[in-house]
Scaffold this motif. Structure first.
Motif, PDB file in Angstrom:
ATOM      1  N   LEU A   1     -43.940 -16.878 -38.684  1.00 48.85           N
ATOM      2  CA  LEU A   1     -43.013 -17.982 -38.390  1.00 48.85           C
ATOM      3  C   LEU A   1     -42.540 -17.985 -36.941  1.00 48.85           C
ATOM      4  O   LEU A   1     -42.175 -19.033 -36.408  1.00 48.85           O
ATOM      5  CB  LEU A   1     -41.782 -17.896 -39.299  1.00 48.85           C
ATOM      6  CG  LEU A   1     -41.859 -18.579 -40.659  1.00 48.85           C
ATOM      7  CD1 LEU A   1     -40.546 -18.424 -41.387  1.00 48.85           C
ATOM      8  CD2 LEU A   1     -42.241 -20.056 -40.532  1.00 48.85           C
TER       9      LEU A   1
ATOM     10  N   ARG B   1     -45.437 -21.767 -42.610  1.00 47.59           N
ATOM     11  CA  ARG B   1     -44.511 -22.650 -43.343  1.00 47.59           C
ATOM     12  C   ARG B   1     -45.140 -23.131 -44.655  1.00 47.59           C
ATOM     13  O   ARG B   1     -44.508 -23.084 -45.722  1.00 47.59           O
ATOM     14  CB  ARG B   1     -44.145 -23.851 -42.463  1.00 47.59           C
ATOM     15  CG  ARG B   1     -43.049 -24.741 -43.034  1.00 47.59           C
ATOM     16  CD  ARG B   1     -42.870 -25.988 -42.184  1.00 47.59           C
ATOM     17  NE  ARG B   1     -43.995 -26.888 -42.333  1.00 47.59           N
ATOM     18  CZ  ARG B   1     -44.137 -27.739 -43.352  1.00 47.59           C
ATOM     19  NH1 ARG B   1     -43.222 -27.793 -44.306  1.00 47.59           N
ATOM     20  NH2 ARG B   1     -45.186 -28.523 -43.416  1.00 47.59           N
TER      21      ARG B   1
ATOM     22  N   VAL C   1     -36.657 -22.592 -43.458  1.00 45.61           N
ATOM     23  CA  VAL C   1     -37.891 -23.378 -43.620  1.00 45.61           C
ATOM     24  C   VAL C   1     -38.016 -23.930 -45.038  1.00 45.61           C
ATOM     25  O   VAL C   1     -38.293 -25.120 -45.243  1.00 45.61           O
ATOM     26  CB  VAL C   1     -39.127 -22.498 -43.285  1.00 45.61           C
ATOM     27  CG1 VAL C   1     -40.404 -23.134 -43.802  1.00 45.61           C
ATOM     28  CG2 VAL C   1     -39.220 -22.290 -41.783  1.00 45.61           C
TER      29      VAL C   1
END
Length: 333
Positions: free
Chosen positions: A261, A273, A321
């Motif tokens: 990430l 993601r 996320v």
């Protein structure tokens, strides 16, 4: 007028050494920039022609003629797998296959690579006993600086994945590295072919065997290689299925995705993601079936799980996320 003519004459003369230098570069077997441009611009046209033309340059000592061939239209046209025809004599082709792949004549190497593709498609069992040797020589062609050889080897790799699946796993490492390198370079028609081969790999090689092979490249010093690996990893994990992900270790997979990430390239971050959203869905699916979780929902929540398996900063990034994506789904419904 005389001064203008003299300047023109000098300018014409000054172009001659550059031309000669191009000829020298071509005669050494490397593609010059005009060749690369031509190959890229005409790639789609070549792919529409479903045939191969392998023509050796004229060996008459005429350096200019050779240069025209090498810097003009490529002598190799790339055949899609579905358009390859079967071999007329499989036994003879097998006997000469390794020698052809080792040839110093690049045209013969391309012919041998296409024969590997044909055998993989039409007679895959016949090549099983020499598959390891064949893959090593295909890897050698993947390293070849000549684009025609390199791209043909990439297409060969894709057909090998399709035909032999997990049989290639012991020979995969050097091929995987080369495909990641080729998919990370700037030469578009080579890069795109390598990406298609990597897609074939994630489709045909079992994820249980493939994921451990991919994992070291997630920490490669080249950010482009990390990005291509992240994409392969992201494509491969869902093929494990819910039970397979649970058996492989969802906590381990979340840790891997979390590390990507914060990677340098957006391609890595986007793959991470997507993978985290997949893992969140899987986690919630198999935890909904657990009685103790239904009685104490907070104990088995995605948020608590991430916080228990990740560092505070990583857990915060993962939850940001996945929560943003979940909120988007709720708003969109």
């Amino acid at each position: 007028m005389q001064e203008v003519m003299s300047e023109n004459a000098l300018r014409d003369l000054n172009t001659i050494p550059g031309s000669e230098k191009k000829n020298e570069s071509s005669s050494k077997g490397s593609f010059t920039k005009p060749y690369i441009g031509t190959a890229t611009e005409n790639l789609e046209e070549f792919q529409k022609k479903n045939s191969v033309s392998l023509v050796s340059p004229p060996m008459n000592g005429n350096e200019t003629a050779t240069t025209v061939l090498e810097t003009g239209i490529p002598e190799v046209e790339y055949i899609e797998s579905e358009n390859l025809n079967d071999l007329e004599d499989v036994d003879t082709s097998l006997k000469t296959l390794l020698a052809g792949l080792e040839s110093k004549d690049w045209v013969l190497v391309c012919e041998a690579l296409n024969n590997v593709r044909r055998i993989s498609i039409f007679h895959k069992d016949a090549m099983l006993n020499i598959l390891g040797d064949v893959i090593l020589l295909v890897v050698k062609s993947l390293k070849n600086p000549r684009s025609a050889v390199c791209k043909t080897a990439i297409m060969t790799s894709a057909d090998i994945f399709n035909a032999y699946n997990d049989h290639i796993i012991d020979s995969l490492d050097p091929m995987l590295l080369q495909l990641l390198l080729k998919s990370s370079q700037d030469k578009r028609f080579v890069c795109e072919a390598a990406e298609r081969a990597l897609v074939a790999m994630t489709k045909w090689v079992s994820p249980v065997l493939l994921l451990p092979k991919l994992q070291p490249y997630l920490k490669h010093k080249n950010p482009r290689i990390r990005a291509k690996t992240s994409t392969c990893f992201c494509r491969s994990v869902p093929r494990l299925g819910v039970d397979g992900i649970k058996a492989y270790g969802i906590d381990k997979l979340i840790q891997i995705a979390a590390s990507q990430l914060s990677d340098q390239l957006p391609e890595s971050r986007e793959a991470a993601r997507i993978l985290l959203l997949e893992l969140q869905t899987v986690y919630e699916k198999f935890h909904d079936l657990t009685p103790t979780v239904s009685e104490h929902p907070d104990m088995g929540s995605w948020e608590n799980f991430c916080q228990s398996k990740l560092s505070p900063l990583s857990a915060q990034a993962v939850l940001r996320v996945t929560n943003i994506a979940r909120e988007g789904l709720v708003l969109g419904s």
